[in-house]
Design a protein around this motif. Structure first.
Motif, mmCIF file in Angstrom:
data_model
loop_
_atom_site.group_PDB
_atom_site.id
_atom_site.type_symbol
_atom_site.label_atom_id
_atom_site.label_comp_id
_atom_site.label_asym_id
_atom_site.label_seq_id
_atom_site.Cartn_x
_atom_site.Cartn_y
_atom_site.Cartn_z
ATOM 1 N N ALA A 1 -47.702 -27.160 -32.279
ATOM 2 C CA ALA A 1 -47.233 -26.323 -33.382
ATOM 3 C C ALA A 1 -48.368 -25.932 -34.316
ATOM 4 O O ALA A 1 -48.259 -24.943 -35.053
ATOM 5 N N ASP A 2 -49.485 -26.667 -34.263
ATOM 6 C CA ASP A 2 -50.611 -26.361 -35.153
ATOM 7 C C ASP A 2 -51.905 -26.086 -34.398
ATOM 8 O O ASP A 2 -52.983 -26.124 -34.979
ATOM 9 N N LEU A 3 -51.825 -25.799 -33.089
ATOM 10 C CA LEU A 3 -53.049 -25.554 -32.337
ATOM 11 C C LEU A 3 -52.754 -24.704 -31.102
ATOM 12 O O LEU A 3 -51.793 -24.953 -30.373
ATOM 13 N N ALA A 4 -53.600 -23.698 -30.889
ATOM 14 C CA ALA A 4 -53.517 -22.857 -29.696
ATOM 15 C C ALA A 4 -54.895 -22.757 -29.067
ATOM 16 O O ALA A 4 -55.918 -22.863 -29.745
ATOM 17 N N VAL A 5 -54.908 -22.568 -27.756
ATOM 18 C CA VAL A 5 -56.150 -22.327 -27.027
ATOM 19 C C VAL A 5 -56.226 -20.839 -26.715
ATOM 20 O O VAL A 5 -55.247 -20.238 -26.251
ATOM 21 N N GLY A 6 -57.373 -20.244 -26.972
ATOM 22 C CA GLY A 6 -57.592 -18.847 -26.620
ATOM 23 C C GLY A 6 -58.592 -18.744 -25.488
ATOM 24 O O GLY A 6 -59.614 -19.436 -25.488
ATOM 25 N N PHE A 7 -58.268 -17.911 -24.499
ATOM 26 C CA PHE A 7 -59.206 -17.563 -23.429
ATOM 27 C C PHE A 7 -59.614 -16.113 -23.703
ATOM 28 O O PHE A 7 -58.794 -15.197 -23.540
ATOM 29 N N MET A 8 -60.855 -15.900 -24.114
ATOM 30 C CA MET A 8 -61.264 -14.610 -24.645
ATOM 31 C C MET A 8 -62.311 -13.945 -23.758
ATOM 32 O O MET A 8 -63.284 -14.581 -23.327
ATOM 33 N N CYS A 9 -62.132 -12.644 -23.514
ATOM 34 C CA CYS A 9 -63.161 -11.864 -22.842
ATOM 35 C C CYS A 9 -64.482 -12.037 -23.599
ATOM 36 O O CYS A 9 -64.492 -12.034 -24.842
ATOM 37 N N PRO A 10 -65.592 -12.183 -22.895
ATOM 38 C CA PRO A 10 -66.882 -12.344 -23.586
ATOM 39 C C PRO A 10 -67.207 -11.226 -24.563
ATOM 40 O O PRO A 10 -68.003 -11.434 -25.493
ATOM 41 N N THR A 11 -66.613 -10.055 -24.387
ATOM 42 C CA THR A 11 -66.881 -8.988 -25.348
ATOM 43 C C THR A 11 -66.251 -9.275 -26.717
ATOM 44 O O THR A 11 -66.624 -8.658 -27.711
ATOM 45 N N PHE A 12 -65.297 -10.216 -26.772
ATOM 46 C CA PHE A 12 -64.728 -10.620 -28.062
ATOM 47 C C PHE A 12 -65.817 -11.209 -28.948
ATOM 48 O O PHE A 12 -65.967 -10.830 -30.119
ATOM 49 N N SER A 13 -66.590 -12.153 -28.409
ATOM 50 C CA SER A 13 -67.659 -12.755 -29.208
ATOM 51 C C SER A 13 -68.730 -11.727 -29.546
ATOM 52 O O SER A 13 -69.358 -11.788 -30.614
ATOM 53 N N LYS A 14 -68.953 -10.762 -28.651
ATOM 54 C CA LYS A 14 -69.909 -9.693 -28.940
ATOM 55 C C LYS A 14 -69.457 -8.893 -30.163
ATOM 56 O O LYS A 14 -70.273 -8.557 -31.044
ATOM 57 N N ARG A 15 -68.159 -8.580 -30.234
ATOM 58 C CA ARG A 15 -67.630 -7.844 -31.392
ATOM 59 C C ARG A 15 -67.781 -8.666 -32.671
ATOM 60 O O ARG A 15 -68.100 -8.141 -33.741
ATOM 61 N N ASP B 62 -70.055 -11.012 -33.257
ATOM 62 C CA ASP B 62 -71.486 -11.017 -33.612
ATOM 63 C C ASP B 62 -71.885 -9.698 -34.280
ATOM 64 O O ASP B 62 -72.650 -9.692 -35.258
ATOM 65 N N GLN B 63 -71.364 -8.594 -33.751
ATOM 66 C CA GLN B 63 -71.667 -7.291 -34.349
ATOM 67 C C GLN B 63 -71.132 -7.210 -35.769
ATOM 68 O O GLN B 63 -71.776 -6.654 -36.665
ATOM 69 N N GLY B 64 -69.934 -7.782 -35.989
ATOM 70 C CA GLY B 64 -69.366 -7.789 -37.334
ATOM 71 C C GLY B 64 -70.220 -8.581 -38.312
ATOM 72 O O GLY B 64 -70.439 -8.164 -39.456
ATOM 73 N N VAL B 65 -70.742 -9.722 -37.859
ATOM 74 C CA VAL B 65 -71.609 -10.539 -38.716
ATOM 75 C C VAL B 65 -72.907 -9.792 -39.020
ATOM 76 O O VAL B 65 -73.402 -9.804 -40.153
ATOM 77 N N GLU B 66 -73.451 -9.121 -38.008
ATOM 78 C CA GLU B 66 -74.709 -8.390 -38.186
ATOM 79 C C GLU B 66 -74.566 -7.222 -39.158
ATOM 80 O O GLU B 66 -75.535 -6.854 -39.838
ATOM 81 N N ILE C 264 -65.101 -17.104 -37.328
ATOM 82 C CA ILE C 264 -64.820 -17.094 -35.890
ATOM 83 C C ILE C 264 -66.097 -17.348 -35.099
ATOM 84 O O ILE C 264 -66.094 -18.083 -34.104
ATOM 85 N N GLN C 265 -67.223 -16.768 -35.536
ATOM 86 C CA GLN C 265 -68.501 -17.004 -34.869
ATOM 87 C C GLN C 265 -68.849 -18.491 -34.901
ATOM 88 O O GLN C 265 -69.289 -19.070 -33.893
ATOM 89 N N THR C 266 -68.631 -19.125 -36.040
ATOM 90 C CA THR C 266 -68.909 -20.553 -36.178
ATOM 91 C C THR C 266 -68.003 -21.374 -35.271
ATOM 92 O O THR C 266 -68.447 -22.316 -34.611
ATOM 93 N N ALA C 267 -66.726 -20.994 -35.223
ATOM 94 C CA ALA C 267 -65.764 -21.726 -34.391
ATOM 95 C C ALA C 267 -66.100 -21.598 -32.912
ATOM 96 O O ALA C 267 -65.998 -22.566 -32.149
ATOM 97 N N LEU C 268 -66.521 -20.416 -32.486
ATOM 98 C CA LEU C 268 -66.895 -20.220 -31.093
ATOM 99 C C LEU C 268 -68.096 -21.082 -30.721
ATOM 100 O O LEU C 268 -68.161 -21.656 -29.633
#
Length: 415
Positions: free
Chosen positions: A212-226, A228-232, A248-252
């Motif tokens: 109820a308080d935790l989910a697992v995400g399986f994310m396309c690698p382009t998700f982390s790319k987006r 990173d671009q947002g942070v930049e 999210i970048q830190t969590a990844l």
């Protein structure tokens, strides 16, 4: 030993993490079709009597026991994840178990079986419509679907491999929030208006609430790319968006839980459960206000038989609901995908020439060479798709030009 009768399409180890101690360790079940909810034990939820019994060539087979090994492995890995709230506790072998048991969950549901039957029926109906099928229509019966589901369970390598290639992330709700699960708990999403939700689709996001308080995400690698671009982009973004990208970048990187910053994370994931479930939602609390609101706007979601839409023979695919109007070039490149608004495009030499305005787009498009696939959309409808490409760039007055041709040119189609 007595034969099992209560066959679960959601593992009991997961359902237990959605129980409520103040409700005698029960969870709440919401029936979308009847708009009613009731408390339930774990044993009586997420199951159907004889669901995994199939008759093949006169032989009665109960394959409920086929889930014992993956369910045990799932419970072991997920219990450690929930306790530690960190992906760091998982070995490479554990991560493969997580991908494998996610594949099992995808294939064990009623939605998987009803989708097979719905798609088959739609194809044969359309063949009848255009005169390609006469006489008695073939039918994929319930026993056929059960046999195919059993076979898919034992031949799940492809789903496991695709899930294992995706980046893992842990997701938690905001304070006071709570996740739901359902009779089809692995839900898929794609942020891109042109995006698709197959496991191999660029941009796909797969979410699996395991508590109820935790989910697992399986994310396309382009998700982390987006991300990173947002942070930049830094101060070019609103502070709230920039801060969420950084979280999210830190969590990844650290493997720790994060919210997703899309309003309320629990509302976002719970809506996906409502839209993707066959009929039943499972929750720690007896509050399904959000589900009722969604169903009031979209009554067809009260009972969902298929997650796949079948096109009609002789007709192109219909418009994508979220695509912008006008001409759009969608490119699947070397390690990313993007969409570019076009001024015009013209068929030429077995391919096309397209014009667009922004020089920055030319740099982005060139950075993704070689392209794997390209598509043209017009007012949301796909008009052209090509693979095996030769791509060149140029200028036409003040406009940028991209010319796309087939690497394999048929006679009569060359320039």
């Amino acid at each position: 030993m007595a034969e099992s009768k209560k066959h679960h399409f959601v593992a009991q180890s997961i359902l237990r993490r959605f129980t409520n101690a103040s409700a005698d360790d029960r969870l709440y079940v919401y029936d979308k079709a009847r708009d009613v909810s009731h408390p339930s034990t774990v044993l009586a939820a997420g199951m159907e009597n004889g669901f995994n019994v199939v008759h093949i060539d006169g032989e009665r087979i109960n394959f409920e026991g086929d889930f014992d090994q993956p369910d045990g492995a799932m419970a072991n890995v997920q219990n450690r994840l929930v306790d530690a709230r960190s992906l760091a506790v998982l070995s490479d072998a554990d991560r493969l178990v997580l991908a494998d048991t996610a594949a099992v969950q995808l294939l064990r549901t009623k939605m998987f079986r009803s989708t097979m039957r719905s798609v088959t029926d739609a194809i044969f109906s359309d063949m009848e419509r255009v005169g390609l099928l006469t006489g008695e229509r073939p039918e994929l019966g319930e026993q056929d679907a059960r046999a195919m589901a059993r076979a898919a369970l034992h031949e799940r390598e492809r789903q496991r491999e695709l899930l294992a290639k995706l980046d893992l992330i842990l997701i938690e709700p905001e304070p006071g929030g709570s996740f739901w699960t359902s009779d089809n708990p692995l839900v898929r999403y794609n942020q891109q208006p042109y995006g698709e939700t197959g496991l191999a689709s660029p941009g796909v996001e797969v979410y699996w609430p395991i508590a109820a308080d935790l989910a697992v995400g399986f994310m396309c690698p382009t998700f982390s790319k987006r991300i990173d671009q947002g942070v930049e982009l830094g101060d070019a973004l609103e502070k709230s968006v920039r801060d969420q990208c950084l979280a999210i970048q830190t969590a990844l990187a650290a493997g720790t839980p994060t919210t997703l910053g899309r309003g309320r994370t629990d509302a976002f994931l719970n809506e996906l459960q409502v839209r993707s479930s066959s009929r039943f939602i499972y929750s720690r609390d007896d509050d399904f206000t959000l589900a009722r609101s969604i169903l009031a706007k979209s009554p067809a979601l009260k009972k969902v038989d298929s997650m796949v839409a079948v096109g009609r023979i002789g007709e192109g695919p219909g418009p994508r609901a979220n695509m912008p109007n006008g001409l759009q070039l969608v490119v699947y490149g070397r390690d990313d995908h993007l969409m570019v608004p076009l001024v015009s495009y013209t068929d030429a030499g077995g391919g096309f020439d397209a014009l667009f305005e922004e020089p920055a787009y030319a740099n982005m498009l060139m950075s993704q060479l070689p392209w794997k696939e390209v598509r043209i959309f017009d007012d949301g409808a796909e008009r052209r798709g090509m693979r095996q490409l030769k791509v060149t760039f140029g200028k036409e007055g003040k406009l940028q030009r991209v010319s796309v041709r087939n690497l394999i040119v048929l006679p009569g189609l060359d320039d």
